[in-house]
Design an enzyme around this catalytic site. Structure first.
Site, short mmCIF file in Angstrom:
data_model
loop_
_atom_site.label_atom_id
_atom_site.label_comp_id
_atom_site.label_asym_id
_atom_site.label_seq_id
_atom_site.Cartn_x
_atom_site.Cartn_y
_atom_site.Cartn_z
CG HIS A 12 -0.28 -0.10 2.54
ND1 HIS A 12 -0.72 -0.92 3.55
CD2 HIS A 12 0.81 0.53 3.04
CE1 HIS A 12 0.06 -0.78 4.60
NE2 HIS A 12 0.99 0.10 4.32
CG HIS A 193 8.28 -1.46 3.65
ND1 HIS A 193 7.39 -2.47 3.88
CD2 HIS A 193 7.61 -0.32 3.98
CE1 HIS A 193 6.24 -1.97 4.32
NE2 HIS A 193 6.35 -0.66 4.40
CD GLU A 240 3.00 -1.58 6.51
OE1 GLU A 240 2.84 -0.42 6.90
OE2 GLU A 240 3.19 -1.87 5.30
C1 DHB Z 1 6.06 3.42 2.15
C2 DHB Z 1 5.56 2.14 2.46
C3 DHB Z 1 4.50 1.99 3.34
O1 DHB Z 1 3.98 0.78 3.70
C4 DHB Z 1 3.88 3.10 3.90
O2 DHB Z 1 2.81 2.90 4.71
C5 DHB Z 1 4.38 4.37 3.62
C6 DHB Z 1 5.46 4.53 2.75
C7 DHB Z 1 7.19 3.62 1.18
O3 DHB Z 1 7.85 2.64 0.77
O4 DHB Z 1 7.41 4.77 0.78
FE FE Z 2 2.55 1.00 5.45
#
Ligand code: DHB
Ligand code: FE
Length: 279
Positions: A12, A193, A240
């Site tokens: 997302h 991430h 997440e």
């Molecule tokens: C990003 C990823 C996310 O899950 C989020 O909630 C906000 C930013 C990103 O990779 O920029």
């Molecule tokens: Fe996120």
């Protein structure tokens, strides 16, 4: 009784919203991600869900660090989005399926899950972007919704095993809803991430692909990991992936893959998409 047709899990990342707003789906940077969706659109056109139960983590639009429920279920007639400061347009409102909301709340409380019930609720990018990916260009959304938030922001987080059990209970509740309705489960977030700190930019392709495989071959595989393990393996925001586990838990034993996609990176994130149909 209602029919649980399947589940779709996807990332997302806010940059997805900017790409949609600027019509950049065919841009070389975004195309490999957006290419994951046409086969899912085809499946949705035949599977025809009436309702989407959307499992996601709020990032500060509805809940903030001062008050952070572990599990929260929306029971509002309508859910609105708002400007989170990412530069993405605010989406049209989403119509709530209140009958399913209250059935879900009763069923989950009946199985000893302690919930926060939200009769007013704003929905952030983690809810709106997957909806925009599944039903692109919708002036009016073709499904009613039930938002379910799982805390992956403020520690302590619920364990992977607990979240999987929540998903199983959500699946039982959907299947026991006395309504001639077709229900889709959506899980949003991940995959690996990390947005900040020493490991900012961290991605673990090997783990992500194993995790995606496990959702078909051995769905409880990731529940053996602690939250600390998962943060180490997938990054501070990679955790997440708990939403993917909950969604998979809801689907029950027998699923078939409709489609999958995995692309690195969109912004800082390994962007995955997986669609599973219940058999
Ligand atoms: C990003 C990823 C996310 O899950 C989020 O909630 C906000 C930013 C990103 O990779 O920029
Ligand atoms: Fe996120």
């Amino acid at each position: 009784m209602a029919t649980l047709i399947g589940g779709i899990t996807t990332s997302h990342v806010p940059a997805i919203g900017r790409a949609i707003a600027r019509n950049l789906q065919g841009d070389a940077y975004f195309k490999p991600f957006f290419d994951g969706f046409p086969p899912i659109h085809d499946w949705l056109a035949t599977a025809k869900p009436d309702v989407a139960v959307v499992l996601y983590n709020d990032h500060g639009l509805n809940f903030f660090l001062d008050k952070m429920p572990t599990f929260a279920v929306g029971a509002a007639p309508e859910y609105r989005n708002a400007d989170e400061g990412w530069g993405i347009p605010v989406m049209p409102p989403f119509q709530g399926e209140q009958s399913l909301s209250w059935h879900l709340i009763e069923a989950l409380a009946g199985e000893d899950f302690d919930l926060t019930t939200c009769q007013e609720m704003l929905v952030d990018h983690a809810f709106t972007l997957p909806m925009a990916l599944l039903w692109p260009g919708s002036a009016a959304w073709p499904v009613k919704v039930v938002p379910v938030c799982i805390n992956t922001v403020q520690y302590p987080l619920p364990s992977a095993a607990r979240v999987y059990k929540l998903g199983q209970a959500i699946g039982r509740a959907i299947r026991s809803w006395d309504a001639d309705q077709r229900v889709l489960v959506v899980g949003t977030g991940g995959l690996s991430h990390q947005l900040d700190g020493e490991r900012a930019g961290f991605i673990n392709k090997d783990f992500d692909l194993k995790f995606m495989d496990s959702l078909l071959s051995d769905p409880t595989w990731a529940t053996k990991y602690s939250i600390t393990d998962l943060v180490e393996l997938t990054g501070t925001q990679g955790v997440e992936l708990l939403m993917w586990l909950a969604a998979r838990g809801a689907l029950g034993e027998h699923v078939r893959q409709v489609h999958r996609n995995y692309h690195i990176p969109i912004s800082n994130t390994a962007a995955g998409t997986l669609a599973l149909a219940c058999r």
